[in-house]
Design an enzyme around this catalytic site. Structure first.
Site, PDB file in Angstrom:
ATOM      1  N   HIS A 142       4.169   4.507  13.245  1.00 61.31           N
ATOM      2  CA  HIS A 142       3.035   4.959  12.427  1.00 61.31           C
ATOM      3  C   HIS A 142       1.690   4.583  13.014  1.00 61.31           C
ATOM      4  O   HIS A 142       0.652   4.961  12.470  1.00 61.31           O
ATOM      5  CB  HIS A 142       3.150   4.396  11.013  1.00 61.31           C
ATOM      6  CG  HIS A 142       2.583   3.015  10.836  1.00 61.31           C
ATOM      7  ND1 HIS A 142       2.959   1.926  11.614  1.00 61.31           N
ATOM      8  CD2 HIS A 142       1.664   2.536   9.960  1.00 61.31           C
ATOM      9  CE1 HIS A 142       2.307   0.854  11.218  1.00 61.31           C
ATOM     10  NE2 HIS A 142       1.514   1.186  10.227  1.00 61.31           N
ATOM     11  N   HIS A 199      -7.311   7.710   7.147  1.00 59.12           N
ATOM     12  CA  HIS A 199      -6.202   6.765   6.967  1.00 59.12           C
ATOM     13  C   HIS A 199      -6.504   5.899   5.755  1.00 59.12           C
ATOM     14  O   HIS A 199      -7.443   5.103   5.775  1.00 59.12           O
ATOM     15  CB  HIS A 199      -6.048   5.907   8.220  1.00 59.12           C
ATOM     16  CG  HIS A 199      -5.029   4.807   8.087  1.00 59.12           C
ATOM     17  ND1 HIS A 199      -5.190   3.570   8.641  1.00 59.12           N
ATOM     18  CD2 HIS A 199      -3.824   4.776   7.452  1.00 59.12           C
ATOM     19  CE1 HIS A 199      -4.145   2.810   8.366  1.00 59.12           C
ATOM     20  NE2 HIS A 199      -3.302   3.524   7.633  1.00 59.12           N
ATOM     21  N   ASP A 228       0.854  -1.190   0.000  1.00 63.10           N
ATOM     22  CA  ASP A 228       0.000   0.000   0.000  1.00 63.10           C
ATOM     23  C   ASP A 228       0.887   1.236   0.000  1.00 63.10           C
ATOM     24  O   ASP A 228       1.073   1.905   1.015  1.00 63.10           O
ATOM     25  CB  ASP A 228      -0.938  -0.016   1.209  1.00 63.10           C
ATOM     26  CG  ASP A 228      -2.087   0.973   1.059  1.00 63.10           C
ATOM     27  OD1 ASP A 228      -2.159   1.656   0.018  1.00 63.10           O
ATOM     28  OD2 ASP A 228      -2.910   1.069   1.986  1.00 63.10           O
ATOM     29  N   LYS A 238     -15.824   2.831   8.572  1.00 66.89           N
ATOM     30  CA  LYS A 238     -14.871   1.748   8.284  1.00 66.89           C
ATOM     31  C   LYS A 238     -15.170   1.123   6.933  1.00 66.89           C
ATOM     32  O   LYS A 238     -16.302   1.047   6.479  1.00 66.89           O
ATOM     33  CB  LYS A 238     -14.978   0.653   9.349  1.00 66.89           C
ATOM     34  CG  LYS A 238     -14.371   1.032  10.677  1.00 66.89           C
ATOM     35  CD  LYS A 238     -12.859   1.114  10.626  1.00 66.89           C
ATOM     36  CE  LYS A 238     -12.234  -0.233  10.328  1.00 66.89           C
ATOM     37  NZ  LYS A 238     -10.761  -0.158  10.246  1.00 66.89           N
TER      38      LYS A 238
END
Length: 472
Positions: A395, A233, A93, A471
């Site tokens: 992170h 995120h 990613d 989500k």
């Protein structure tokens, strides 16, 4: 794996052949990975064998087992000394990262409208494994413009304001991106996903500032106690995953020709200056720009919902990646050197005075954004002078259970109800998706942040608590 405790927050893995440098693990005894189930410390030692590596192979406090590199791994190679770039040191990613925005709104004022706000955010935030996006691109030329321009191109097209770019790493776009190095399959996978969360641990969360540790730095960042925030995120979706897959395959084939032998095929690599190294970095930069545009589009959609439901705007605090390789200048044995710094599950943490920071942040340092696990606190920190590990830090909380293990561990529980009992409103996600991301699957983020600060990697500024989450 023998570990030598050098200080309360630093452990050393001594160099032994074929390691070129030692390993350094920032952790407390409680945060060290379980050697029986987590091979991340072996991965730290494996990374230390890469050609051109300097300093040490570093692991952040949230370290856990990954592909090639551990997640939470940091390594720098000397470009002029045959240093390599490894896609495993970035991950699938590419440029997954975090964006934090603030509202001119207090938590108490939001409470009566929270359900309506979360309904609006749930409806406006594309998520899940497949297609669906805020921005439906017209053609390949427009996607190429995203790959070259990142957030800059999105802002040019009206999805944001110019100030956003001042508060983005690299002002919203990595230079030297080349869409020609991105395969047709990667383009196909990314074409319909610009402005989408994806799934797994990605989220859009409405938060409140619960505690401020440094008032002056918080004020420079635009944060105050009780303030409502939005944290996003996400990363480069299927496009980034395919780029990693494609270039690992290429590098596996060329390593023998460069005389490179690695202990794990997942560490496939090539010299930074080689045709294969340059091609990967150009494709990686394109994926990074895609990821930045992705977060820019999701922020734009959230701004529209906030304006409609509660009548206020959102200002960007910062946007920073935690899966990237960057060419940076650092001092090695007192001499400035051009290094390829891999940060996988680790974020850059620039100190006060760094020239890459915008003028308004230069006196206080870079905002460092550390999300917690679902339902727990997140932290805002700042870079500090003379930090080790090439100005890098953790992170997030760091996974300790696989998704399957996490789902089994909460069998018989109702994750949505348990989050509601903590006053966290949830939109989207299946029961299984929630179970996989419950706090029990992760390290304690507060303990992780305490180690990062204690080790001199960064300094706490504020703690944020969740009010509602969307989500994948």
């Amino acid at each position: 794996m023998d570990l030598v405790e050098e200080s309360p927050y630093r452990f050393r893995i001594d160099r032994r052949d074929p390691m070129r440098v030692p390993g350094v693990v920032y952790a407390s005894p409680a945060l060290l990975p379980d050697a029986g189930s987590d091979k991340s410390l072996e991965q730290v030692a494996n990374v230390a064998t890469l050609p051109g590596i300097v300093g040490a192979s570093y692991a952040m406090p949230d370290v856990h087992w990954g592909y090639g590199f551990p997640i939470g791994g940091v390594a720098a190679t000397d470009v002029a000394a045959g240093g390599v770039v490894s896609p495993g040191g970035v991950g699938f990613d590419i440029s997954c990262g975090v964006r934090l925005l603030t509202a001119d709104l207090d938590r108490a004022a939001l409470r009566p409208r929270l359900d309506a706000l979360m309904d609006g955010l749930g409806e406006s935030t594309p998520r899940g494994m497949g297609r669906g996006a805020v921005w439906h691109l017209g053609d390949r030329a427009e996607l190429d413009a995203v790959l070259r321009g990142g957030s800059r191109y999105a802002v040019e097209r009206g999805f944001g304001v110019p100030r956003d770019l001042d508060r983005c790493e690299d002002r919203g776009a990595v230079h030297d991106a080349d869409p020609a190095q991105v395969s047709a399959r990667a383009i196909e996978r990314g074409a319909g996903q610009v402005g989408s969360l994806g799934s797994g641990n990605h989220f859009l969360e409405v938060q409140a500032v619960e505690e401020v540790y440094d008032e002056s730095v918080a004020a420079a960042f635009g944060l105050r106690a009780g303030q409502v925030c939005v944290m996003i995120h996400c990363g480069s979706r299927g496009l980034g995953h395919q780029i990693c897959t494609d270039h690992v395959r290429v590098m596996e084939g060329v390593m023998p020709g460069y005389g490179i032998d690695v202990p794990d095929r997942q560490l496939a690599c090539a010299p930074v200056t080689s045709p294969q190294g340059r091609a990967y970095l150009a494709a990686m930069a394109a994926a990074a720009n895609y990821a930045r545009a992705n977060r820019q589009l999701l922020a734009h959609a959230a701004r529209q919902v906030f304006a409609r439901v509660v009548g206020c705007d959102l200002d960007l605090v910062y946007d920073v990646s935690h899966n990237l390789a960057k060419i940076e200048e650092h001092r090695v044995d007192g001499t400035p050197r051009r290094l390829c710094v891999h940060r996988k599950g680790a974020t850059r943490a620039l100190p006060p005075g760094h020239p890459d920071l915008p003028e308004d942040l230069r006196p206080v340092g870079q905002p460092v954004l550390i999300p917690g696990s679902m339902g727990t606190a997140s932290y805002v920190l700042t870079g500090v002078p003379d930090a080790p590990a090439w100005a890098s830090t953790c992170h997030g909380a760091g996974r300790v259970r696989s998704r399957t293990q996490a789902s089994r561990a909460v069998r018989g529980h109702d994750p949505r109800r348990e989050l509601a009992a903590r006053d966290v409103a949830v939109r989207g996600a299946s029961r299984r998706g929630l179970a996989e991301e419950m706090p029990e699957a992760y390290k304690d983020v507060t303990a992780v942040v305490a180690v990062a600060e204690g080790a001199g990697l960064c300094a706490k500024v504020a703690r944020l608590v969740p009010l509602g989450v969307v989500k994948g």
